[in-house]
Design a protein around this motif. Structure first.
Motif, PDB file in Angstrom:
ATOM      1  N   GLY A 153       8.106  18.193   3.664  1.00 19.71           N
ATOM      2  CA  GLY A 153       9.664  17.823   2.927  1.00 19.71           C
ATOM      3  C   GLY A 153      10.825  16.982   3.083  1.00 19.71           C
ATOM      4  O   GLY A 153      11.259  16.769   2.149  1.00 19.71           O
ATOM      5  N   SER A 154      10.982  16.449   4.087  1.00 21.44           N
ATOM      6  CA  SER A 154      12.047  15.344   4.451  1.00 21.44           C
ATOM      7  C   SER A 154      11.166  14.434   4.203  1.00 21.44           C
ATOM      8  O   SER A 154      12.022  13.540   3.385  1.00 21.44           O
ATOM      9  N   VAL A 155      10.166  14.663   4.454  1.00 23.68           N
ATOM     10  CA  VAL A 155       9.861  13.078   4.339  1.00 23.68           C
ATOM     11  C   VAL A 155       9.339  12.654   3.222  1.00 23.68           C
ATOM     12  O   VAL A 155      10.185  11.793   2.295  1.00 23.68           O
ATOM     13  N   LYS A 156       8.964  13.511   2.190  1.00 24.38           N
ATOM     14  CA  LYS A 156       8.977  13.764   0.365  1.00 24.38           C
ATOM     15  C   LYS A 156      10.080  12.835   0.140  1.00 24.38           C
ATOM     16  O   LYS A 156      10.365  12.093  -0.715  1.00 24.38           O
ATOM     17  N   SER A 157      11.611  14.353   0.537  1.00 22.87           N
ATOM     18  CA  SER A 157      12.888  13.360   0.075  1.00 22.87           C
ATOM     19  C   SER A 157      13.605  12.007   0.613  1.00 22.87           C
ATOM     20  O   SER A 157      13.679  11.149  -0.457  1.00 22.87           O
ATOM     21  N   THR A 158      13.134  11.476   1.464  1.00 19.08           N
ATOM     22  CA  THR A 158      13.018  10.603   1.933  1.00 19.08           C
ATOM     23  C   THR A 158      12.311   8.994   0.701  1.00 19.08           C
ATOM     24  O   THR A 158      12.712   8.147   0.376  1.00 19.08           O
ATOM     25  N   GLN A 159      10.666   9.978   0.973  1.00 14.60           N
ATOM     26  CA  GLN A 159      10.054   8.834  -0.259  1.00 14.60           C
ATOM     27  C   GLN A 159      11.028   9.354  -1.725  1.00 14.60           C
ATOM     28  O   GLN A 159      10.725   7.655  -2.335  1.00 14.60           O
ATOM     29  N   LYS A 160      11.460  10.209  -2.362  1.00 13.14           N
ATOM     30  CA  LYS A 160      12.304   9.823  -3.321  1.00 13.14           C
ATOM     31  C   LYS A 160      13.280   8.782  -3.340  1.00 13.14           C
ATOM     32  O   LYS A 160      13.038   8.397  -4.316  1.00 13.14           O
ATOM     33  N   ILE A 161      14.070   8.840  -1.859  1.00 13.02           N
ATOM     34  CA  ILE A 161      14.920   7.148  -1.869  1.00 13.02           C
ATOM     35  C   ILE A 161      14.333   6.219  -2.088  1.00 13.02           C
ATOM     36  O   ILE A 161      15.000   5.397  -2.668  1.00 13.02           O
ATOM     37  N   THR A 162      12.733   5.992  -1.013  1.00 11.79           N
ATOM     38  CA  THR A 162      13.179   4.728  -1.227  1.00 11.79           C
ATOM     39  C   THR A 162      12.730   4.719  -2.770  1.00 11.79           C
ATOM     40  O   THR A 162      12.324   2.972  -2.853  1.00 11.79           O
ATOM     41  N   LYS A 163      11.665   5.256  -3.168  1.00 11.75           N
ATOM     42  CA  LYS A 163      10.952   4.927  -4.411  1.00 11.75           C
ATOM     43  C   LYS A 163      12.482   4.922  -5.782  1.00 11.75           C
ATOM     44  O   LYS A 163      12.308   3.659  -6.552  1.00 11.75           O
ATOM     45  N   ALA A 164      13.105   5.160  -5.620  1.00 15.34           N
ATOM     46  CA  ALA A 164      14.537   4.532  -6.339  1.00 15.34           C
ATOM     47  C   ALA A 164      15.281   3.624  -5.548  1.00 15.34           C
ATOM     48  O   ALA A 164      15.471   3.057  -6.947  1.00 15.34           O
ATOM     49  N   LEU A 165      15.118   3.487  -4.327  1.00 16.95           N
ATOM     50  CA  LEU A 165      15.788   2.239  -4.466  1.00 16.95           C
ATOM     51  C   LEU A 165      14.799   0.950  -4.602  1.00 16.95           C
ATOM     52  O   LEU A 165      15.147   0.311  -4.812  1.00 16.95           O
ATOM     53  N   ASN A 166      13.850   0.945  -4.579  1.00 18.33           N
ATOM     54  CA  ASN A 166      12.781   0.113  -5.048  1.00 18.33           C
ATOM     55  C   ASN A 166      12.696   0.056  -6.812  1.00 18.33           C
ATOM     56  O   ASN A 166      13.106  -1.411  -6.734  1.00 18.33           O
ATOM     57  N   MET A 167      13.136   0.872  -7.055  1.00 20.62           N
ATOM     58  CA  MET A 167      13.220   0.347  -8.712  1.00 20.62           C
ATOM     59  C   MET A 167      14.654   0.537  -9.350  1.00 20.62           C
ATOM     60  O   MET A 167      14.765  -0.868 -10.052  1.00 20.62           O
ATOM     61  N   VAL A 168      15.837   0.606  -8.345  1.00 19.64           N
ATOM     62  CA  VAL A 168      16.947  -1.011  -8.763  1.00 19.64           C
ATOM     63  C   VAL A 168      16.738  -1.504  -8.328  1.00 19.64           C
ATOM     64  O   VAL A 168      17.554  -2.518  -9.156  1.00 19.64           O
ATOM     65  N   ALA A 169      16.088  -2.664  -6.911  1.00 19.00           N
ATOM     66  CA  ALA A 169      15.724  -3.693  -6.685  1.00 19.00           C
ATOM     67  C   ALA A 169      15.802  -4.413  -7.519  1.00 19.00           C
ATOM     68  O   ALA A 169      15.657  -5.780  -7.926  1.00 19.00           O
ATOM     69  N   ALA A 170      14.137  -3.578  -8.150  1.00 18.66           N
ATOM     70  CA  ALA A 170      13.549  -4.016  -9.240  1.00 18.66           C
ATOM     71  C   ALA A 170      14.503  -5.043 -10.452  1.00 18.66           C
ATOM     72  O   ALA A 170      13.696  -5.858 -11.190  1.00 18.66           O
ATOM     73  N   GLY A 176      14.942  -9.588  -3.610  1.00 19.05           N
ATOM     74  CA  GLY A 176      13.910  -8.911  -2.810  1.00 19.05           C
ATOM     75  C   GLY A 176      12.776  -8.967  -2.348  1.00 19.05           C
ATOM     76  O   GLY A 176      12.411  -7.804  -1.943  1.00 19.05           O
ATOM     77  N   SER A 177      13.622  -9.047  -1.351  1.00 20.53           N
ATOM     78  CA  SER A 177      13.858  -8.303   0.096  1.00 20.53           C
ATOM     79  C   SER A 177      13.879  -6.507   0.601  1.00 20.53           C
ATOM     80  O   SER A 177      12.651  -6.063   0.959  1.00 20.53           O
ATOM     81  N   GLN A 178      14.678  -6.180  -0.422  1.00 22.80           N
ATOM     82  CA  GLN A 178      15.028  -4.886  -0.219  1.00 22.80           C
ATOM     83  C   GLN A 178      14.031  -4.372  -1.548  1.00 22.80           C
ATOM     84  O   GLN A 178      13.549  -2.886  -0.982  1.00 22.80           O
ATOM     85  N   MET A 179      13.258  -4.706  -2.410  1.00 17.88           N
ATOM     86  CA  MET A 179      11.475  -4.409  -3.248  1.00 17.88           C
ATOM     87  C   MET A 179      10.538  -3.996  -2.169  1.00 17.88           C
ATOM     88  O   MET A 179      10.128  -3.059  -2.513  1.00 17.88           O
ATOM     89  N   THR A 180      10.983  -5.037  -1.574  1.00 18.59           N
ATOM     90  CA  THR A 180       9.887  -5.641  -0.256  1.00 18.59           C
ATOM     91  C   THR A 180      10.184  -3.867   0.138  1.00 18.59           C
ATOM     92  O   THR A 180       8.641  -3.732   0.523  1.00 18.59           O
ATOM     93  N   ALA A 181      10.672  -3.913   1.362  1.00 22.67           N
ATOM     94  CA  ALA A 181      10.582  -3.574   1.722  1.00 22.67           C
ATOM     95  C   ALA A 181      10.958  -1.485   1.387  1.00 22.67           C
ATOM     96  O   ALA A 181      10.407  -0.548   2.078  1.00 22.67           O
ATOM     97  N   MET A 182      11.594  -1.838   0.326  1.00 30.69           N
ATOM     98  CA  MET A 182      11.491   0.164   0.249  1.00 30.69           C
ATOM     99  C   MET A 182      10.080  -0.268  -0.199  1.00 30.69           C
ATOM    100  O   MET A 182       9.385   1.766  -0.469  1.00 30.69           O
ATOM    101  N   ASP A 183       9.369  -0.211  -1.509  1.00 23.81           N
ATOM    102  CA  ASP A 183       7.660   0.084  -1.768  1.00 23.81           C
ATOM    103  C   ASP A 183       6.658  -0.409  -0.326  1.00 23.81           C
ATOM    104  O   ASP A 183       6.697   0.828  -0.456  1.00 23.81           O
ATOM    105  N   ASN A 184       7.563  -0.891   0.912  1.00 32.04           N
ATOM    106  CA  ASN A 184       6.597  -0.640   1.880  1.00 32.04           C
ATOM    107  C   ASN A 184       6.931   1.329   2.616  1.00 32.04           C
ATOM    108  O   ASN A 184       6.047   1.291   2.774  1.00 32.04           O
TER     109      ASN A 184
END
Length: 295
Positions: free
Chosen positions: A12-29, A249-257
Motif C-alpha cells: 500500500g505504501s509503494v502504491k501511494s508513492t507510485q501515485k505521487i511520482t506519476k502525478a509529478l511526472n505528468m506535471v513536469a511533462a 526535463g530531469s524531473q520528468m525522467t526521474a519520476m518516470d523511472n
C-alpha cells in the motif's frame, strides 16, 4: 520473514508513492513544453548579444579609461561563482551536477592561488556550498516564488552582482548553470561574465576586423555603459530559462523511472505476499486434516 500484514502495508505504501511520482511526472511533462520553448526562444538573442559585446571588446584598446566591466579591476585575485540551481528536488542529479561543476571550477581556481566566493541563485545549491565553503557565500537571490523566470528577476540579480563588483568585492565573475539539450540530457556550464572576454579569432584567421577603425554613435562610453550591464542581465536570464527547462526535463525522467521502479517493487511484493498467503493456507489445511485424523 515479514508477516502478511507487513507485506500488505508495504504494498500500500509503494502504491501511494507510485501515485505521487506519476502525478509529478505528468506535471513536469505539462510544464516542460513551455519551459523548453522559452529556453529555445532566448538562445539566439543571448548568443548574439554575447557575440556583439565580445566583438566590440576585441576592437577597442582596453585600458584604465575603459569601462570597468571590460577592463576589470586590474587584479585577478578574487573570483565570484554565481551558482544558479533549482528550488526543488526530485529531479535526479540535475542540481547536483550544477553544484559539482561549480565546485570543480572553484577547486581549479583555488589550485591557482585564487580566492573563491559564491552568489547563490535558487535554494538547492546553498546547503552543499555552505558546508564546503562556510564563509564563501556573499549573497543569495531567492527564486522560490518565481513560477516562470522573468527579465526583471535577472536584472535584479545582475544589478546586485554589478554593484558588488564595482564596490571591489571580487575581480572576476563566473555563471554556473545547466544548458538544456534534451529531456534526457542537461549539460552544466560555467561561463565568465565579468569582465567580458574579447572574441578570439578562428584558427588561421587574421584579426583584421579587430584592427579596423570603429566609429561610435553617440560615443563609446555611452554605448558600452548601456550595453555591458544589459549583456550580463541577458546571460543570467538565459541561464534561468535553461535551468527551468532542464529541471522539468530531469524531473520528468526521474519520476518516470521512479514510477517504473515502484511498479516492479509492487509486483515483487505481491508475488511474495501471495506465496506466503498460500503457504499459510496450506499450513492451516494440514493442521485441520491432521486434527481430523487424530479424532
Amino acid at each position: 520473514m515479514a508477516s502478511l500484514k507487513t507485506l500488505k502495508l508495504r504494498i500500500g505504501s509503494v502504491k501511494s508513492t507510485q501515485k505521487i511520482t506519476k502525478a509529478l511526472n505528468m506535471v513536469a511533462a505539462s510544464k516542460l513544453r513551455r519551459a523548453q520553448q522559452n529556453a529555445q526562444a532566448g538562445r539566439p538573442y543571448s548568443t548574439r548579444m554575447a557575440e556583439v559585446v565580445s566583438s566590440l571588446t576585441s576592437r577597442i584598446n582596453v585600458g584604465p579609461q575603459s569601462h570597468k566591466l571590460i577592463a576589470g579591476t586590474g587584479k585577478d585575485e578574487t573570483h565570484l561563482i554565481v551558482l544558479a540551481t533549482g528550488d526543488r528536488g526530485l529531479a535526479g542529479a540535475f542540481n547536483t551536477n550544477i553544484v559539482r561543476a561549480a565546485r570543480k571550477k572553484a577547486e581549479q581556481l583555488e589550485a591557482d592561488g585564487k580566492k573563491v566566493l559564491f552568489y547563490i541563485v535558487g535554494r538547492k545549491g546553498r546547503p552543499v556550498i555552505q558546508r564546503v565553503y562556510p564563509k564563501g557565500i556573499i549573497g543569495q537571490h531567492d527564486t522560490m516564488a518565481m513560477k516562470t523566470p522573468g527579465y526583471a528577476d535577472a536584472q535584479a540579480i545582475a544589478d546586485d552582482i554589478i554593484d558588488r563588483f564595482e564596490s571591489g568585492q571580487f575581480d572576476v565573475a563566473h555563471l554556473a548553470y545547466s544548458e538544456f539539450k534534451s529531456v534526457l540530457a542537461q549539460e552544466p556550464q560555467v561561463d565568465q561574465i565579468i569582465p567580458v572576454a574579447p572574441a578570439e579569432p578562428a584558427a588561421g584567421e587574421k584579426s583584421a576586423v579587430a584592427d579596423a577603425a570603429v566609429e561610435y554613435e553617440p560615443d563609446e562610453e555611452e554605448i558600452l555603459a548601456a550595453l555591458l550591464p544589459k549583456n550580463i542581465t541577458v546571460q543570467i536570464y538565459r541561464a534561468l530559462l535553461e535551468n527551468q527547462a532542464g529541471f522539468y526535463g530531469s524531473q520528468m525522467t526521474a519520476m518516470d523511472n521512479a514510477t517504473r521502479n515502484a511498479g516492479d517493487m509492487i509486483n515483487k511484493l505481491s508475488i511474495k505476499y501471495n506465496r506466503q498467503r498460500q503457504a499459510a493456507i496450506t499450513t492451516e489445511l494440514v493442521e485441520i486434516i491432521s486434527g481430523a485424523e487424530a479424532l
